[in-house]
Design an enzyme around this catalytic site. Structure first.
Site, PDB file in Angstrom:
ATOM      1  N   HIS A 103      -7.989  -6.811   6.297  1.00  0.00           N
ATOM      2  CA  HIS A 103      -7.105  -6.601   5.140  1.00  0.00           C
ATOM      3  C   HIS A 103      -6.389  -5.269   5.273  1.00  0.00           C
ATOM      4  O   HIS A 103      -6.987  -4.203   5.146  1.00  0.00           O
ATOM      5  CB  HIS A 103      -7.893  -6.642   3.836  1.00  0.00           C
ATOM      6  CG  HIS A 103      -7.002  -6.672   2.623  1.00  0.00           C
ATOM      7  ND1 HIS A 103      -6.186  -7.738   2.317  1.00  0.00           N
ATOM      8  CD2 HIS A 103      -6.791  -5.757   1.639  1.00  0.00           C
ATOM      9  CE1 HIS A 103      -5.527  -7.493   1.197  1.00  0.00           C
ATOM     10  NE2 HIS A 103      -5.872  -6.293   0.773  1.00  0.00           N
TER      11      HIS A 103
ATOM     12  N   HIS B  72      -2.555  -3.157   4.316  1.00  0.00           N
ATOM     13  CA  HIS B  72      -1.191  -2.976   3.827  1.00  0.00           C
ATOM     14  C   HIS B  72      -0.644  -1.792   4.623  1.00  0.00           C
ATOM     15  O   HIS B  72      -0.915  -0.631   4.289  1.00  0.00           O
ATOM     16  CB  HIS B  72      -1.165  -2.649   2.335  1.00  0.00           C
ATOM     17  CG  HIS B  72      -1.782  -3.693   1.456  1.00  0.00           C
ATOM     18  ND1 HIS B  72      -1.191  -4.921   1.224  1.00  0.00           N
ATOM     19  CD2 HIS B  72      -2.944  -3.697   0.760  1.00  0.00           C
ATOM     20  CE1 HIS B  72      -1.957  -5.624   0.403  1.00  0.00           C
ATOM     21  NE2 HIS B  72      -3.029  -4.902   0.113  1.00  0.00           N
TER      22      HIS B  72
ATOM     23  N   ARG C  84      -2.327 -12.724 -10.903  1.00  0.00           N
ATOM     24  CA  ARG C  84      -1.249 -12.057 -11.641  1.00  0.00           C
ATOM     25  C   ARG C  84       0.113 -12.430 -11.071  1.00  0.00           C
ATOM     26  O   ARG C  84       1.111 -12.411 -11.784  1.00  0.00           O
ATOM     27  CB  ARG C  84      -1.397 -10.528 -11.582  1.00  0.00           C
ATOM     28  CG  ARG C  84      -2.691  -9.960 -12.105  1.00  0.00           C
ATOM     29  CD  ARG C  84      -2.609  -8.443 -12.259  1.00  0.00           C
ATOM     30  NE  ARG C  84      -2.079  -7.755 -11.102  1.00  0.00           N
ATOM     31  CZ  ARG C  84      -2.816  -7.368 -10.054  1.00  0.00           C
ATOM     32  NH1 ARG C  84      -4.114  -7.645 -10.023  1.00  0.00           N
ATOM     33  NH2 ARG C  84      -2.266  -6.715  -9.053  1.00  0.00           N
TER      34      ARG C  84
ATOM     35  N   GLU D  35     -10.245  -7.778  -8.420  1.00  0.00           N
ATOM     36  CA  GLU D  35     -10.324  -6.377  -7.994  1.00  0.00           C
ATOM     37  C   GLU D  35     -10.547  -5.460  -9.182  1.00  0.00           C
ATOM     38  O   GLU D  35     -11.210  -4.425  -9.067  1.00  0.00           O
ATOM     39  CB  GLU D  35      -9.040  -5.998  -7.254  1.00  0.00           C
ATOM     40  CG  GLU D  35      -9.030  -4.575  -6.700  1.00  0.00           C
ATOM     41  CD  GLU D  35      -7.778  -4.269  -5.905  1.00  0.00           C
ATOM     42  OE1 GLU D  35      -7.706  -3.159  -5.349  1.00  0.00           O
ATOM     43  OE2 GLU D  35      -6.881  -5.126  -5.833  1.00  0.00           O
TER      44      GLU D  35
ATOM     45  N   HIS E 298     -11.821  -8.267  -1.868  1.00  0.00           N
ATOM     46  CA  HIS E 298     -12.478  -7.421  -2.864  1.00  0.00           C
ATOM     47  C   HIS E 298     -13.591  -8.182  -3.597  1.00  0.00           C
ATOM     48  O   HIS E 298     -14.754  -7.862  -3.420  1.00  0.00           O
ATOM     49  CB  HIS E 298     -11.493  -6.821  -3.871  1.00  0.00           C
ATOM     50  CG  HIS E 298     -10.418  -5.999  -3.270  1.00  0.00           C
ATOM     51  ND1 HIS E 298     -10.679  -4.909  -2.468  1.00  0.00           N
ATOM     52  CD2 HIS E 298      -9.068  -6.116  -3.324  1.00  0.00           C
ATOM     53  CE1 HIS E 298      -9.545  -4.386  -2.057  1.00  0.00           C
ATOM     54  NE2 HIS E 298      -8.552  -5.100  -2.557  1.00  0.00           N
TER      55      HIS E 298
ATOM     56  N   ASP F  17      -7.588  -1.849   3.993  1.00  0.00           N
ATOM     57  CA  ASP F  17      -6.754  -1.999   2.802  1.00  0.00           C
ATOM     58  C   ASP F  17      -5.684  -0.912   2.698  1.00  0.00           C
ATOM     59  O   ASP F  17      -4.664  -0.962   3.367  1.00  0.00           O
ATOM     60  CB  ASP F  17      -7.645  -2.035   1.573  1.00  0.00           C
ATOM     61  CG  ASP F  17      -6.913  -2.500   0.320  1.00  0.00           C
ATOM     62  OD1 ASP F  17      -5.711  -2.817   0.419  1.00  0.00           O
ATOM     63  OD2 ASP F  17      -7.524  -2.563  -0.760  1.00  0.00           O
TER      64      ASP F  17
END
Length: 452
Positions: free
Chosen positions: A69, A71, A218, A245, A279, A330
């Site tokens: 994971h 970003h 979301r 999360e 998460h 992350d």
């Protein structure tokens, strides 16, 4: 054909509770062809003779580590979000300010440096959770997948494999608020248009694969979750999703849908063996059972979860329920899979006030074969015949590891102790240096461009 041999002082072989001394590893065309423990085999051990042209690897050699994971653009935030008070949501505002400044060229530079830092840390494969799809105002680039192509190229430059987890990000809240401001570049309008764009991107290089992701409950309306899940299922690719999360995510989902995010995903066909929940910090007992019964994987990112004050998830209970574990860095507040691995155990100790939840071998599995499996590379993460020749060697004579038995390396070593990294049979890191990227210089330049 290209044949290579390595002589590992210690190697962590599959199915073993601790490392094996003096192991000869042979490969051809990027695949392991032989793994031979020399002690008791009648062949000379490492201390007696370096066998022919075998490259000697002093220390502990483990399979390539998988960062499940990432970003990549978050690397620009390191050291800029840690002071003062706040929570995940205030951190997110700072993150959006960096996201708004990236374009394909600057993202290529930043991701190349970030992925090369991962290679230095022993990471041979990265799962990029990618949602920076369009220009800052939401307009698609001339090539709608220009940002995706930049990430794939960046991984090639850094010498690592990548699973590009193209992320559906359509709304700003569980009840469907539209994307505004920096979020506009994340969205494709609806899940069908997202699927059309993803289907048009087909990297030709062997180091890259395309998977799918749901940003969170979301960001994808309930009625469109199945569209994303079915695309991943038909294509046979990994599907990842941020899950529980934050407690606020659970509360909002209950308010709108009358159930937890995990239950919502289950009801729309998202959970399953090819899905990884990232998460899963705040699941209910019923959620843990749903994840385990469906064999949905769980990717833990302990250094980010503690940096953002997210909380500590029930890792042992999820593993015992049937969820395979993997690890991710992350937000890249730390890029160190050894730290992520031992934090799984140490955070459980904090949560339960009891020691001894995971064996060293279980932590190695999460960092290696577990992560590769979550990213769709089932032929990696083991030092075994037929698998990809990914080798990571950790020194056992540093100030951190001196006097530590090899089995304890995952509790003592850091990324700084990685000396050699081989990816698909090719040496990417030697003597602690990346062979093609000046990592500190490129990180500094790339980060200055998007933060100054």
């Amino acid at each position: 054909m290209t044949a290579t041999r390595w002589l590992a002082e210690y190697a962590w072989l599959p199915g073993h509770a601790e490392p094996t001394a003096d192991v000869l590893i042979e490969a051809e065309d990027g695949r392991i062809t032989a793994v031979t423990p020399l002690v008791g085999s009648g062949r000379p051990a490492a201390g007696v003779e370096v066998l022919g042209d075998a490259v000697r690897l002093p220390g502990l050699t483990v399979p390539g580590l998988a960062n499940a994971h990432s970003h990549a653009f978050h690397r620009a935030l390191r050291g800029r979000t840690h002071g003062g008070r706040g929570d995940f949501w205030s951190w997110r505002d700072v993150m959006y300010s960096v996201a708004a400044r990236l374009d394909p060229d600057s993202y290529l530079a930043l991701a190349r440096a970030a992925y090369a830092e991962m290679a230095l840390a022993g990471i041979t494969c990265v799962g990029e959770f990618h949602y920076l799809h369009h220009a800052p105002d939401g307009t698609p680039y001339a090539d709608p997948n220009a940002m995706s192509a930049a990430l794939v190229e960046a991984a090639a430059h850094a010498g690592v494999r990548i699973t590009l987890l193209d992320t559906a990000y359509l709304t700003a809240s569980v009840d469907g608020d539209p994307l505004v401001g920096p979020q506009r570049r994340f969205g494709d309008g609806n899940a069908l248009r997202w699927a059309e764009r993803v289907a048009a991107f087909r990297p030709e290089d062997d180091h890259a694969r395309v998977g799918a992701a749901i940003h969170s409950v979301r960001a994808v309306p309930a009625g469109q979750l199945a569209t994303v899940a079915s695309l991943a299922d038909r294509a046979g690719v990994p599907l990842h999703v941020h899950l529980s999360e934050q407690p606020a995510e659970n509360d909002a989902c209950r308010a709108v849908h009358g159930c937890t995010p995990t239950r919502l995903l289950a009801d729309h066909g998202v959970l399953g063996r090819h899905t990884t929940a990232v998460h899963a910090t705040h699941p209910t007992g019923a959620d843990v059972a749903l994840l385990g019964e469906s064999r949905t994987g769980v990717c833990l990112c302990p250094t980010t979860e503690r940096d953002l004050a997210d909380g500590i998830g029930p890792a042992r209970r999820m593993a015992e329920a049937g969820s395979p574990l993997s690890l991710g860095s992350d937000s890249h507040a730390v890029v160190d899979l050894f730290e992520e691995a031992r934090a799984v155990e140490l955070d459980e100790r904090l949560r339960t006030r009891r020691r001894g939840h995971f064996t060293a071998a279980e932590l190695v599995t999460a960092a290696t074969v577990g992560g590769h499996a979550a990213l769709g590379w089932g032929d990696a993460g083991r030092l075994s015949v037929g698998d990809r020749a990914d080798l990571v060697t950790v020194r056992l004579d540093s100030a951190r590891t001196a006097g530590v038995p090899p089995v304890g390396a995952f509790f003592a070593a850091t990324a700084a102790d990685v000396t050699n990294v081989v990816v698909d049979g090719r040496t990417v890191v030697a003597d602690g240096r990346h062979l093609t990227v000046d990592v500190p210089a490129e990180l500094r330049a790339a980060i200055e461009e998007v933060t100054s």
